[in-house]
Write a protein that holds these residues in place. Structure first.
Motif, short mmCIF file in Angstrom:
data_model
loop_
_atom_site.label_atom_id
_atom_site.label_comp_id
_atom_site.label_asym_id
_atom_site.label_seq_id
_atom_site.Cartn_x
_atom_site.Cartn_y
_atom_site.Cartn_z
N ARG A 412 -99.45 -77.99 18.12
CA ARG A 412 -98.72 -79.15 18.62
C ARG A 412 -99.10 -80.37 17.79
NH1 ARG A 412 -96.93 -77.94 23.99
NH2 ARG A 412 -98.03 -76.14 24.91
N SER A 413 -98.12 -81.26 17.63
CA SER A 413 -98.40 -82.52 16.94
C SER A 413 -97.36 -83.56 17.34
CB SER A 413 -98.37 -82.34 15.42
OG SER A 413 -98.55 -83.59 14.76
N GLY A 414 -97.82 -84.79 17.53
CA GLY A 414 -96.91 -85.90 17.77
C GLY A 414 -96.58 -86.64 16.49
N ASP A 415 -97.16 -86.19 15.35
CA ASP A 415 -96.99 -86.91 14.08
C ASP A 415 -96.05 -86.20 13.11
OD1 ASP A 415 -98.77 -88.84 14.95
OD2 ASP A 415 -100.50 -87.82 14.11
N PHE A 416 -95.89 -84.88 13.25
CA PHE A 416 -95.03 -84.17 12.29
C PHE A 416 -94.51 -82.89 12.93
CE2 PHE A 416 -99.48 -83.00 11.42
CZ PHE A 416 -99.44 -81.62 11.57
N ASP A 417 -93.49 -82.29 12.28
CA ASP A 417 -92.89 -81.03 12.70
C ASP A 417 -93.83 -79.90 12.25
OD1 ASP A 417 -91.24 -79.02 13.52
OD2 ASP A 417 -89.52 -79.60 12.30
N THR A 418 -94.39 -79.16 13.18
CA THR A 418 -95.43 -78.18 12.86
C THR A 418 -94.86 -76.87 12.31
OG1 THR A 418 -95.41 -77.30 15.10
CG2 THR A 418 -96.92 -79.13 14.65
N PHE A 419 -95.72 -76.14 11.58
CA PHE A 419 -95.34 -74.87 10.97
C PHE A 419 -96.56 -73.97 10.91
CE2 PHE A 419 -94.23 -72.36 7.01
CZ PHE A 419 -93.23 -71.61 7.62
N LEU A 420 -96.44 -72.74 11.43
CA LEU A 420 -97.54 -71.78 11.46
C LEU A 420 -97.18 -70.56 10.63
CD1 LEU A 420 -98.58 -71.84 15.22
CD2 LEU A 420 -100.02 -72.54 13.30
N GLN A 421 -98.17 -70.04 9.88
CA GLN A 421 -98.00 -68.80 9.13
C GLN A 421 -99.26 -67.95 9.31
OE1 GLN A 421 -95.92 -69.33 5.05
NE2 GLN A 421 -97.10 -71.20 5.35
N ASP A 435 -93.61 -69.37 12.21
CA ASP A 435 -92.83 -70.02 13.26
C ASP A 435 -92.90 -71.53 13.10
OD1 ASP A 435 -91.47 -69.75 16.08
OD2 ASP A 435 -92.94 -71.35 16.24
N ASP A 436 -91.80 -72.21 13.41
CA ASP A 436 -91.81 -73.67 13.37
C ASP A 436 -91.30 -74.31 14.66
OD1 ASP A 436 -88.74 -74.94 12.37
OD2 ASP A 436 -89.11 -72.80 12.56
N ASP A 437 -90.77 -73.51 15.59
CA ASP A 437 -90.29 -74.12 16.85
C ASP A 437 -90.32 -73.14 18.02
OD1 ASP A 437 -88.27 -72.42 16.18
OD2 ASP A 437 -86.69 -73.93 16.08
N GLY A 438 -91.30 -72.22 18.00
CA GLY A 438 -91.35 -71.18 19.02
C GLY A 438 -91.56 -71.67 20.44
#
Length: 597
Positions: A412-421, A435-438
């Motif tokens: 989670r982040s309030g500063d940027f659009d997150t991305f997990l690999q 995933d970027d919006d799961g």
């Protein structure tokens, strides 16, 4: 599960074993033969039934396990003293006899080892399992000499020396001068050949090159190699399976001349042109082990394509759109060894024109931190962090995973659009899941991933875009093994609740699975209704470890209720999945399976 055990002793005494629970491993003595049967009542893993056996071993003992069956394609799994967490090896055709399986191994520690006898995919029926101890490996003989221009005819057999993992080989030695270039050809009509070259270092074989399919005909091997220094090199002739036997021919030939290439140094930029008579440009540079290089190619005239090779012209990496800027290409790679490397710059398909090529060095990636299951950490993406191939800065974390284990990462982040690999820790990073919006909450991510094999994995936390910076939180959760499907009868209704502990589809949505046994041409009406989730139905069949979808629906009954009218194509067991159309939804539902009126 039915089994009888035959002891290898002076008297051929046979007796029936007491049936074991499907989840338990039955003891098997070294030297014994077991006649068993895979049935629908046996334990399952990856939706395939298996019988389990256990035996005691001492460190250094060598074994051979054989599984044969006329009813199914045999497959063996071996697990070490770690049990479920210790998959050591597997085999589906090591016997070289069609559908039978043979696995050879050397025990690495004292303890209890487990064998799983199972079909490669679907299948039931009788089988024979044999566990035998092999004699201690002898000291490998001195390699036979071979010179450029010579060929040797040989044969792999069960009396050959073996690697630490039990792979048989014949060895040949070649004395080379620095820079000398050869082509090593290994051909066989009896097995899929693999050729390796290396040097002996303190009694251990240090591999420098390998090929298993570079030959012109079928599965034969051809390895081009340039000696990095003066000295003796060892060539190993092997089979791809490690245990196949048969005749072969090994030839040592003068190697082709090196590909002509322009010199380029790290930090340089080159301008060039692809013309009709020269559609590939080549550049050679010198790098060092662990150096992280970045190759960029841009053109307004064609779609750029890059490929990186080592000094033996073995391909290491390719890219055609890594820059994310339309037709330009960018390749980032960590060099495995000191030496020369070759860059090929060309068009992705057809095309000619001007281009610019830039070679630069990147800061090495920071070593990942360890992340424990159940931990929730807070971090910050900013200057000084590692950068990936898409110019995204990231933080990396490692964790240990078990085959079949389901893990979940939430960022989670309030500063940027997150991305997990997530990817394996060994070698150059390659994402196995992302995933970027799961979470379905705008910019936060939830990545669900099932571990494919025991090992260490890397989790990368980054912004979705290259310009993202700021604070974030990250949590790693152990979801345990995938739930086994339930069963349902035609004419009945299942009432259930989708929850976060359920099985997870590829799109991160939850589902419950039900198995139903049908006859060919049997027609079903399947409905799913819910006031809490947007219903989504899938019907299909498990094909080995893969699920084959045959019909889906999300609104056949109404906007949020699903209906499938479907006919079974053949006799068999099918799987119905009751899930949600949107990821992350949970709630109660009712699913009815009935014959079509």
């Amino acid at each position: 599960m039915r089994r009888s055990i035959i002891l290898a002793a002076a008297s051929s005494l046979a007796f029936s074993a007491v049936p074991a629970l499907a989840q338990e491993a039955s003891p098997i003595a070294v030297g014994a033969t077991v006649n068993g049967e895979i049935t629908g009542e046996d334990a399952t893993a990856d939706d395939v039934h298996y019988d389990g056996y256990s035996f005691q071993a001492r460190r250094g003992q060598r074994f051979e396990i054989n599984l044969s069956s006329d009813a199914f394609d045999a497959y063996l799994e071996l697990r070490g003293p770690g049990g479920e967490d210790g998959l050591l090896d597997s085999d589906d055709d090591g016997a070289g006899e069609g559908t039978n399986s043979r696995l050879r191994f050397t025990a690495t520690e004292d303890g209890t080892y487990q064998i799983r006898a199972r079909p490669l995919g679907e299948g039931e029926g009788a089988y024979t399992l044999r566990l035998a101890e092999r004699p201690p490996a002898g000291r490998p003989p001195r390699p036979a000499g071979i010179r450029i221009g010579q060929s040797q005819n040989g044969q792999l057999s069960d009396t050959d020396p073996e690697t630490d993992t039990g792979d048989a080989f014949d060895a040949y030695s070649w004395r080379a001068r620095q820079g000398e270039r050869v082509a090593i050809v290994l051909e066989s009509e009896d097995f899929d050949p693999v050729v390796r070259i290396g040097r002996m270092n303190g009694g251990a074989f240090e591999q420098l090159g390998e090929n298993d399919d570079g030959g012109e005909d079928g599965l034969n091997s051809r390895l081009v190699f340039t000696a990095p220094s003066n000295g003796e090199y060892v060539i190993r002739a092997m089979s791809l399976s490690g245990s196949a036997e048969g005749r072969y021919r090994l030839a040592l030939e003068e190697g082709p001349p090196p590909v002509q290439a322009q010199p380029i140094a790290v930090g340089d930029t080159a301008n060039g042109e692809l013309a009709n008579d020269s559609k590939t440009s080549r550049y050679r540079f010198t790098g060092r082990a662990g150096q992280r290089v970045r190759v960029e190619m841009s053109s307004d005239d064609f779609d750029a394509f890059l490929e990186l090779f080592d000094s033996n012209e073995a391909s290491l990496a390719t890219d055609d759109d890594g820059s994310g800027d339309g037709t330009d290409s960018r390749l980032i790679f960590t060099l495995p060894a000191d030496g020369d490397y070759l860059i090929e710059a060309r068009a992705f398909s057809e095309g000619t024109g001007d281009y610019t090529l830039k070679l630069s060095e990147m800061e090495p990636e920071k070593a990942p931190e360890t992340l424990a299951f159940g931990a929730k950490i807070e971090g910050e993406i900013g200057e000084g962090d590692s950068t990936d191939n898409e110019d995204r800065t990231f933080d990396a974390f490692t964790f240990e995973g078990r085959e079949g284990q389901r893990v979940r990462a939430i960022m989670r982040s309030g500063d940027f659009d997150t991305f997990l690999q997530v990817g394996a820790a060994e070698g150059e990073f390659s994402a196995l899941g992302q995933d970027d919006d799961g979470l379905g909450e705008g910019t936060d991510s939830r990545l669900n991933f099932t571990i494919p094999e025991d090992g260490t994995y890397v989790l990368r936390a980054s912004p979705l875009g290259a310009d993202g910076k700021g604070l974030y939180s990250l949590e790693l959760i152990d979801r345990g093994p995938q739930p086994e499907p339930g069963s349902i009868l035609v004419g009945s209704t299942a009432r259930g609740t989708l929850s976060e502990s359920d099985a997870t589809a590829e799109d991160n949505s939850f589902y419950d699975a039900y198995r139903v046994t049908l006859r060919k041409d049997e027609k079903l009406l399947i409905t799913m209704v819910s006031n809490e989730v947007d219903s989504y139905l899938t019907v299909g069949q498990q094909k080995g470890e893969a699920f084959e979808s045959m019909a889906t629906d999300d609104d056949g009954l109404s906007d949020t209720h699903a209906k499938i009218e479907w006919t079974a194509p053949e006799d068999g067991t099918y799987e119905i999945r009751a899930g949600s159309f949107q990821q992350g939804q949970t709630g109660a539902y009712a699913m009815t399976v009935e014959k079509q009126p």
